[in-house]
Write a protein that holds these residues in place. Sequence first.
Motif, PDB file in Angstrom:
ATOM      1  N   GLY A   8      40.702  58.647  63.707  1.00 32.95           N
ATOM      2  CA  GLY A   8      41.804  59.367  64.319  1.00 32.95           C
ATOM      3  C   GLY A   8      43.043  58.496  64.461  1.00 32.95           C
ATOM      4  N   ALA A   9      42.833  57.223  64.818  1.00 36.94           N
ATOM      5  CA  ALA A   9      43.972  56.340  65.021  1.00 36.94           C
ATOM      6  C   ALA A   9      44.638  56.011  63.701  1.00 36.94           C
ATOM      7  CB  ALA A   9      43.531  55.064  65.726  1.00 36.94           C
ATOM      8  N   VAL A  10      43.837  55.735  62.670  1.00 37.37           N
ATOM      9  CA  VAL A  10      44.385  55.364  61.382  1.00 37.37           C
ATOM     10  C   VAL A  10      45.173  56.510  60.781  1.00 37.37           C
ATOM     11  CG1 VAL A  10      43.802  54.688  59.033  1.00 37.37           C
ATOM     12  CG2 VAL A  10      42.663  53.612  60.940  1.00 37.37           C
ATOM     13  N   SER A  11      44.704  57.749  61.018  1.00 44.10           N
ATOM     14  CA  SER A  11      45.404  58.896  60.472  1.00 44.10           C
ATOM     15  C   SER A  11      46.812  59.008  61.038  1.00 44.10           C
ATOM     16  CB  SER A  11      44.636  60.188  60.768  1.00 44.10           C
ATOM     17  OG  SER A  11      44.626  60.456  62.149  1.00 44.10           O
ATOM     18  N   GLY A  12      47.042  58.424  62.224  1.00 41.86           N
ATOM     19  CA  GLY A  12      48.370  58.464  62.814  1.00 41.86           C
ATOM     20  C   GLY A  12      49.397  57.709  62.006  1.00 41.86           C
ATOM     21  N   HIS A  13      48.984  56.843  61.086  1.00 38.60           N
ATOM     22  CA  HIS A  13      49.921  56.091  60.272  1.00 38.60           C
ATOM     23  C   HIS A  13      50.532  56.949  59.171  1.00 38.60           C
ATOM     24  CE1 HIS A  13      49.117  51.960  61.782  1.00 38.60           C
ATOM     25  NE2 HIS A  13      47.998  52.541  62.175  1.00 38.60           N
ATOM     26  N   ALA A  14      49.996  58.142  58.984  1.00 43.25           N
ATOM     27  CA  ALA A  14      50.425  58.958  57.864  1.00 43.25           C
ATOM     28  C   ALA A  14      51.883  59.356  57.962  1.00 43.25           C
ATOM     29  CB  ALA A  14      49.547  60.211  57.776  1.00 43.25           C
ATOM     30  N   GLY A  15      52.385  59.536  59.181  1.00 42.66           N
ATOM     31  CA  GLY A  15      53.743  60.030  59.344  1.00 42.66           C
ATOM     32  C   GLY A  15      54.779  58.942  59.473  1.00 42.66           C
ATOM     33  N   ARG A  16      54.541  57.765  58.959  1.00 39.03           N
ATOM     34  CA  ARG A  16      55.436  56.641  59.193  1.00 39.03           C
ATOM     35  C   ARG A  16      56.336  56.329  58.001  1.00 39.03           C
ATOM     36  NH1 ARG A  16      51.453  52.141  61.529  1.00 39.03           N
ATOM     37  NH2 ARG A  16      53.340  50.893  61.482  1.00 39.03           N
ATOM     38  N   ALA A  17      56.368  57.235  57.020  1.00 39.24           N
ATOM     39  CA  ALA A  17      57.177  56.961  55.839  1.00 39.24           C
ATOM     40  C   ALA A  17      58.662  56.967  56.148  1.00 39.24           C
ATOM     41  CB  ALA A  17      56.869  58.002  54.754  1.00 39.24           C
ATOM     42  N   ASP A  18      59.039  57.654  57.260  1.00 35.92           N
ATOM     43  CA  ASP A  18      60.454  57.790  57.577  1.00 35.92           C
ATOM     44  C   ASP A  18      60.987  56.630  58.414  1.00 35.92           C
ATOM     45  OD1 ASP A  18      58.906  58.460  59.722  1.00 35.92           O
ATOM     46  OD2 ASP A  18      60.268  60.035  60.466  1.00 35.92           O
ATOM     47  N   THR A  19      60.225  55.619  58.585  1.00 39.50           N
ATOM     48  CA  THR A  19      60.693  54.472  59.369  1.00 39.50           C
ATOM     49  C   THR A  19      59.992  53.215  58.893  1.00 39.50           C
ATOM     50  OG1 THR A  19      61.028  53.626  61.594  1.00 39.50           O
ATOM     51  CG2 THR A  19      58.936  54.685  61.167  1.00 39.50           C
ATOM     52  N   THR A  20      60.651  52.078  59.042  1.00 37.70           N
ATOM     53  CA  THR A  20      60.040  50.814  58.665  1.00 37.70           C
ATOM     54  C   THR A  20      59.251  50.274  59.841  1.00 37.70           C
ATOM     55  OG1 THR A  20      61.932  49.525  59.421  1.00 37.70           O
ATOM     56  CG2 THR A  20      62.017  50.367  57.163  1.00 37.70           C
ATOM     57  N   ASP A  21      58.383  49.305  59.522  1.00 39.67           N
ATOM     58  CA  ASP A  21      57.594  48.691  60.591  1.00 39.67           C
ATOM     59  C   ASP A  21      58.503  48.030  61.615  1.00 39.67           C
ATOM     60  OD1 ASP A  21      55.194  49.489  59.592  1.00 39.67           O
ATOM     61  OD2 ASP A  21      54.747  47.613  58.551  1.00 39.67           O
ATOM     62  N   SER A  22      59.584  47.416  61.162  1.00 39.36           N
ATOM     63  CA  SER A  22      60.488  46.749  62.094  1.00 39.36           C
ATOM     64  C   SER A  22      61.183  47.749  63.007  1.00 39.36           C
ATOM     65  CB  SER A  22      61.533  45.934  61.332  1.00 39.36           C
ATOM     66  OG  SER A  22      62.330  46.782  60.521  1.00 39.36           O
ATOM     67  N   GLN A  23      61.544  48.920  62.459  1.00 38.78           N
ATOM     68  CA  GLN A  23      62.151  49.957  63.293  1.00 38.78           C
ATOM     69  C   GLN A  23      61.161  50.486  64.327  1.00 38.78           C
ATOM     70  OE1 GLN A  23      63.401  52.482  60.005  1.00 38.78           O
ATOM     71  NE2 GLN A  23      65.555  52.148  60.527  1.00 38.78           N
ATOM     72  N   GLU A  24      59.926  50.692  63.874  1.00 38.08           N
ATOM     73  CA  GLU A  24      58.905  51.178  64.803  1.00 38.08           C
ATOM     74  C   GLU A  24      58.666  50.165  65.918  1.00 38.08           C
ATOM     75  OE1 GLU A  24      54.262  52.723  64.926  1.00 38.08           O
ATOM     76  OE2 GLU A  24      55.347  52.614  63.036  1.00 38.08           O
ATOM     77  N   LYS A  25      58.575  48.913  65.566  1.00 36.24           N
ATOM     78  CA  LYS A  25      58.370  47.876  66.577  1.00 36.24           C
ATOM     79  C   LYS A  25      59.525  47.859  67.563  1.00 36.24           C
ATOM     80  CE  LYS A  25      55.543  44.792  63.717  1.00 36.24           C
ATOM     81  NZ  LYS A  25      55.507  43.488  62.999  1.00 36.24           N
ATOM     82  N   ARG A  26      60.749  48.051  67.060  1.00 36.54           N
ATOM     83  CA  ARG A  26      61.911  48.056  67.945  1.00 36.54           C
ATOM     84  C   ARG A  26      61.845  49.217  68.931  1.00 36.54           C
ATOM     85  NH1 ARG A  26      66.057  51.096  68.133  1.00 36.54           N
ATOM     86  NH2 ARG A  26      65.686  51.996  66.071  1.00 36.54           N
ATOM     87  N   ILE A  27      61.469  50.407  68.458  1.00 34.78           N
ATOM     88  CA  ILE A  27      61.405  51.584  69.323  1.00 34.78           C
ATOM     89  C   ILE A  27      60.313  51.422  70.372  1.00 34.78           C
ATOM     90  CG2 ILE A  27      60.917  54.066  69.381  1.00 34.78           C
ATOM     91  CD1 ILE A  27      62.141  54.179  66.517  1.00 34.78           C
ATOM     92  N   ILE A  28      59.139  50.988  69.937  1.00 38.46           N
ATOM     93  CA  ILE A  28      58.031  50.808  70.874  1.00 38.46           C
ATOM     94  C   ILE A  28      58.350  49.720  71.884  1.00 38.46           C
ATOM     95  CG2 ILE A  28      55.605  50.148  71.089  1.00 38.46           C
ATOM     96  CD1 ILE A  28      56.063  52.963  69.957  1.00 38.46           C
ATOM     97  N   ARG A  29      59.029  48.668  71.427  1.00 36.27           N
ATOM     98  CA  ARG A  29      59.404  47.588  72.347  1.00 36.27           C
ATOM     99  C   ARG A  29      60.411  48.092  73.379  1.00 36.27           C
ATOM    100  NH1 ARG A  29      61.619  44.394  68.931  1.00 36.27           N
ATOM    101  NH2 ARG A  29      59.657  43.484  68.247  1.00 36.27           N
ATOM    102  N   LEU A  30      61.366  48.916  72.950  1.00 33.22           N
ATOM    103  CA  LEU A  30      62.352  49.468  73.874  1.00 33.22           C
ATOM    104  C   LEU A  30      61.691  50.329  74.945  1.00 33.22           C
ATOM    105  CD1 LEU A  30      65.236  50.178  74.789  1.00 33.22           C
ATOM    106  CD2 LEU A  30      65.241  51.987  73.033  1.00 33.22           C
TER     107      LEU A  30
END
Length: 448
Positions: A8-30
């Motif tokens: 279930g957790a791994v499937s959550g990565h499917a929708g991440r094509a619209d953002t880079t890992d660095s952008q995701e890290k920035r949002i989660i960090r904020l």
Amino acid sequence: MEQTYLKGAVSGHAGRADTTDSQEKRIIRLISTRLLPFLALLYIVAYVDRAMVGFAKLHMNVDVGISETAYGMGAGLFFIGYFLCEVPSNLALDRYGARIWFARILITWGVITVAMAAISGPVSFYVLRFLLGAAEAGLYPGIIYFLTKWFPLRHRARIIGLLVLAQPIALIITGPVAGMILAGNGAFGLANWQLLFVVCGLPAILLAGPTLRLLPDTPAKARWLPREDRIWLERQLDQEAASRNLVSHGNPLRAMLDRRVLLLAALFLPFPLAIYGLSLWLPTIISQFGTSDTVTGFLYAIPYLFAVLGLIYVPRSSDRKGERHWHMVLMAGVAALSVAGSAMASAPVLQMALLCVTAFCIYSIQAVIWALPGLFLTGARAAVGIATINSLANLGGYIGPFGIGLLRDATGNLSSGLYFMSAALVFGLVMVFVVRHALGDTNQGFGR
């Protein structure tokens, strides 16, 4: 362990094509920076309140005539009030929002904690402990539910681990502060144990105002979250729910009867039992070493330093490897062995060392367990399901202190109570396998 993954957790990565890992890290960090420190502060205040009674006991019992069994029962009645009010509280939170509902919780529990200074015997102790649990009900499961509205599943074990850090941090604070207050002569006409309750009740009341001003109910109401970040977050959470075929409509109370919810409650129950059994009786264990109140307070903090280490390492490892099952098996098994070993140990240093290992395990496992409800619950059903899991499991907070008190009165020592905790943790170990099978049956396995 590295090759097993939480589907279930791994499937959550499917929708991440619209953002880079660095952008995701920035949002989660904020989001983490804005929310977690304040939520952790609320939880620290709550946990100091829960632990302080263990220190007050060292003088209160003699002053007002409370036996070991009566103390264990009263300490545990907190969780009966919590149990009865937790699901209604989370439903109210879903309706009125976290900002208003958390402020209500803070005010009522703060007032009742201050009123604990007026305890005059077992009956008043029982009544106020029950009311305190009813007043505080919903804070922790409410925070867990609140976090599901802000963080994708793949980040939750680590995020919840950071939140749960508030528990041992609170106890690290509680020990030295309580020890120093108990070493004094009271103030304002209050005995030292009465002053403890006043000191830990006032911060909750004072935090109600900042909660109303600072805490946004949802990402849509967070002025500090840029619009594009909010859109990304909402899309991630929607895609996550769609990938697991989760729906939020229907009667949310049906989650109370969901077999997976009930099994997760049974899995979680031994850990509040051990956590509260340890925190509420640890001052008594340490005082048997022949230490003063001040030294007891500082020694009390040591196991919780190890709990902090466990909460930093274990949830991160679980998220990084996408694995829950063997992390829980290892922590439950080691905890059962270490607490049994502490019961057999006669040397204070060895007993404390084993209790440090126990604290490392029983605290760190909580964050891993709380990553599981998101596999099959969303929306109002998640609010009810999380509250149900926590309310049923928190009955362990009643069983643990009360059971240890009964066993101590019956046997004259605390070793029998520690063996009781060990047996409960063995039950938790067995339940890890049961829950794994149950979630696997619904194609939501968590590590094979």
